[in-house]
Design a protein around this motif. Structure first.
Motif, PDB file in Angstrom:
ATOM      1  N   VAL A 141       7.013   7.462  -1.608  1.00  0.00           N
ATOM      2  CA  VAL A 141       5.411   7.395  -1.851  1.00  0.00           C
ATOM      3  C   VAL A 141       4.755   7.100  -3.085  1.00  0.00           C
ATOM      4  CG1 VAL A 141       3.353   8.382  -1.051  1.00  0.00           C
ATOM      5  CG2 VAL A 141       5.195   8.795   0.277  1.00  0.00           C
ATOM      6  N   VAL A 167       4.272   2.987   1.063  1.00  0.00           N
ATOM      7  CA  VAL A 167       5.408   4.058   1.484  1.00  0.00           C
ATOM      8  C   VAL A 167       6.692   3.197   2.103  1.00  0.00           C
ATOM      9  CG1 VAL A 167       6.083   5.870   3.065  1.00  0.00           C
ATOM     10  CG2 VAL A 167       3.559   5.686   2.464  1.00  0.00           C
ATOM     11  N   SER A 195       2.898  12.167  -5.281  1.00  0.00           N
ATOM     12  CA  SER A 195       3.370  10.638  -5.102  1.00  0.00           C
ATOM     13  C   SER A 195       3.640  10.185  -6.598  1.00  0.00           C
ATOM     14  CB  SER A 195       2.345  10.006  -4.524  1.00  0.00           C
ATOM     15  OG  SER A 195       1.115  10.150  -5.496  1.00  0.00           O
TER      16      SER A 195
END
Length: 140
Positions: A54, A68, A118
């Motif tokens: 991600v 993603v 992320s």
């Protein structure tokens, strides 16, 4: 997030955020709750996190999306602001059958937001416009 997810799911993500900030891990009770609320996509979303699949893409204008990388190698641009993923699973389970809250990609994006996990990528406003239009960003 409050307008797109049921209250229980939203509260669970808030609890995950709080717990992860305090202990840098998720306790078993939150993992079980994640599985109960989101079903099989919870484990798949956690697997995406483990594989660092991600990326939060942002631009100087403040626009932000999550990209993603799915298990098949397909890259999905997920919009947490409007709770949308272009993957086939989201289309079928969420939009057509109304049998799920979300897909593993959008859940992975929500979990990354909650856990601050992320990867980050800055792009120009022009490249963000290309991403939002479904085109590849330029290499420049």
């Amino acid at each position: 997030m409050s307008s797109v997810l049921p209250f229980v799911a939203e509260q669970l993500l808030k609890d995950i955020e709080k717990s992860y900030k305090e202990a840098s891990q998720l306790p078993d009770d939150l993992l079980i709750a994640l599985q109960c609320i989101f079903g099989s996509c919870a484990l798949q979303a956690l697997d995406l996190l483990d594989h660092r699949s991600v990326t939060c893409v942002s631009s100087p204008s403040g626009r932000r999306v999550f990209r993603v990388l799915g298990g098949s190698g397909q890259l999905y641009t997920c919009f947490t602001s409007c709770h949308y993923c272009p993957c086939p699973a989201f289309s079928m389970a969420v939009l057509k059958r109304n049998s799920g809250l979300l897909c593993k990609h959008i859940l992975a994006a929500y979990l990354c937001q909650a856990m601050g996990q992320s990867q980050q990528e800055q792009v120009s406003d022009q490249d963000m416009s290309r991403i939002l239009a479904g085109q590849a960003a330029s290499d420049s």
